[in-house]
Write a protein that holds these residues in place. Structure first.
Motif, PDB file in Angstrom:
ATOM      1  N   UNK A 295     111.589  -3.465  21.128  1.00 24.04           N
ATOM      2  CA  UNK A 295     112.139  -3.518  22.606  1.00 24.04           C
ATOM      3  C   UNK A 295     112.277  -4.982  22.945  1.00 24.04           C
ATOM      4  N   UNK A 296     111.860  -6.046  22.132  1.00 28.18           N
ATOM      5  CA  UNK A 296     111.824  -7.552  22.608  1.00 28.18           C
ATOM      6  C   UNK A 296     113.090  -8.190  21.854  1.00 28.18           C
ATOM      7  N   UNK A 297     113.654  -8.922  22.574  1.00 31.12           N
ATOM      8  CA  UNK A 297     114.818  -9.723  22.137  1.00 31.12           C
ATOM      9  C   UNK A 297     114.795 -11.008  22.832  1.00 31.12           C
ATOM     10  N   UNK A 298     115.574 -12.066  22.458  1.00 32.06           N
ATOM     11  CA  UNK A 298     115.569 -13.362  23.036  1.00 32.06           C
ATOM     12  C   UNK A 298     116.955 -13.936  22.937  1.00 32.06           C
ATOM     13  N   UNK A 299     117.559 -14.660  23.793  1.00 27.50           N
ATOM     14  CA  UNK A 299     118.767 -15.166  23.751  1.00 27.50           C
ATOM     15  C   UNK A 299     118.801 -16.320  24.375  1.00 27.50           C
ATOM     16  N   UNK A 300     119.922 -17.109  23.742  1.00 27.58           N
ATOM     17  CA  UNK A 300     119.924 -18.667  24.338  1.00 27.58           C
ATOM     18  C   UNK A 300     121.222 -18.853  25.141  1.00 27.58           C
ATOM     19  N   UNK A 301     121.056 -19.397  26.400  1.00 26.59           N
ATOM     20  CA  UNK A 301     122.188 -19.671  27.107  1.00 26.59           C
ATOM     21  C   UNK A 301     122.485 -21.149  27.251  1.00 26.59           C
ATOM     22  N   UNK A 302     122.045 -21.840  26.404  1.00 28.45           N
ATOM     23  CA  UNK A 302     122.382 -23.234  26.074  1.00 28.45           C
ATOM     24  C   UNK A 302     121.910 -24.376  26.766  1.00 28.45           C
TER      25      UNK A 302
END
Length: 379
Positions: A295-302
């Protein structure tokens, strides 16, 4: 029985006296002894309490273990396991561990002559090379916080057995509903039970489970000697939270999969880290040892500036530390979970300035995606 049934069975421990379906809250610090020479099972609540014992049996059952122990926080649980080491011992640890674990390893254990080596556990040769004559244990965190790094549990266990070492695995991110390290040969499993096990952002708790009686004795000795035990009210709330673990993990994981797929196709997102995506490093290994991506994710917005814009524009998620709750929580690891790490250490573990961690709750997934869409449109 199915995992769903096992969860309910483990957390619903009937009172043998009244038949109550909920575990009684035994608010007593001490217990009457009726025999001058032979004491009963309980004497002082730091050493054992009926309510806490019920919770400890429940977490042990969930992890397919024989011995379970509950602590006041996740870090109390992890620290108590590490405190079974002695001066002169060394431990080889995944360099992608939680910031609080890193703090114990770096700032406290060295005072007592216990050393550690941080290694990328995705590189098995590096793990083997890091083992010294004084090494006593290998420490796994998979998926790791917050970059969701995957460790091949079976491979690390094999290395440990070849070198007569114990293995410790932090299973917080998936919970025992989605992953059972003891079944894969791990010796000790630790949890921040604050997270998915409790699931409601209302208590702090930690758990340790093992099948090894010698290790169990050592862990219990530390638990009793140091005294960082879980209180009975929090134990009762933990048991209540566990009852919905199956439905919470299933729903949140399904939503996380959809959100990760959405973010992976978004032109404002530089990368998405989620072990349920076929593009994720370690995907095949993860599929072989876990039931879903979690249920956990990470994302990079720069950039940090972009991360700030996104966080401030989102209306549904809570911006806070922690994870694993019924509400969606977005966090900024460089200033929250991994604030202990310096710039170089953050870079080395893959925590970039634009990285956001997203713990998916029980809100409608379409509402969460729409909220992300409007926030990302601002960068």
């Amino acid at each position: 029985m199915s995992d769903w049934t096992n969860v309910i069975q483990a957390a619903t421990i009937h009172d043998p006296l009244s038949g109550a379906v909920n575990t009684p809250i035994q608010l007593s610090s001490t217990f009457n002894q009726t025999d001058f020479d032979h004491f009963g099972h309980f004497d002082y609540a730091r050493s054992g309490n009926p309510t806490r014992e019920s919770g400890e049996k429940a977490v042990a059952a969930l992890e397919h273990g024989k011995y379970g122990y509950l602590f006041s926080t996740g870090m109390a649980a992890i620290s108590s396991v590490l405190f079974t080491l002695s001066a002169g011992d060394d431990i080889v640890v995944s360099k992608h561990v939680y910031g609080g674990t890193f703090r114990i390893l770096s700032d406290i254990l060295p005072r007592w002559g216990i050393t550690h080596t941080l290694v990328d556990f995705g590189d098995l040769d590096a793990v083997k090379a890091a083992i010294k004559p004084e090494t006593k244990a290998l420490y796994i965190e998979t998926p790791s916080n917050p970059v969701l790094k995957i460790t091949d549990i079976r491979a690390i266990v094999a290395i440990a057995k070849d070198n007569d070492l114990i293995t410790i695995a932090d299973n917080t991110f998936l919970s025992p509903f989605l992953q059972n390290p003891l079944d894969l040969g791990v010796d000790i499993v630790v949890h921040s039970a604050t997270k998915f096990l409790a699931g409601h952002s209302d208590i702090l708790a930690g758990a340790v489970v093992t099948n090894n009686s010698d290790l169990a004795d050592k862990i219990y000795f530390i638990q009793n000697a140091v005294g960082a035990t879980l209180g009975v009210l929090d134990t009762w709330l933990l048991l209540r939270g566990i009852k919905t673990l199956g439905v919470r993990m299933t729903q949140s994981s399904q939503s996380a999969q959809k959100i990760a797929q959405y973010l992976e196709g978004h032109d404002k997102v530089a990368r998405v880290l989620y072990p349920g995506l076929a593009t994720h490093e370690g995907y095949t290994i993860h599929q072989s040892q876990s039931k879903s991506g979690g249920a956990v994710l990470s994302f990079d917005v720069g950039s940090a500036d972009n991360a700030k814009v996104v966080v401030e524009a989102l209306t549904i998620p809570i911006f806070s530390v922690s994870l694993g709750a019924v509400e969606t929580i977005i966090s900024y690891p460089p200033k929250m979970s991994h604030a202990e790490l310096n710039v170089e250490e953050l870079k080395d573990t893959g925590i970039t300035p634009g990285l956001l961690r997203f713990s998916v709750g029980l809100e409608d997934v379409n509402d969460l995606i729409a909220d992300l869409e409007q926030a990302l449109a601002l960068i």
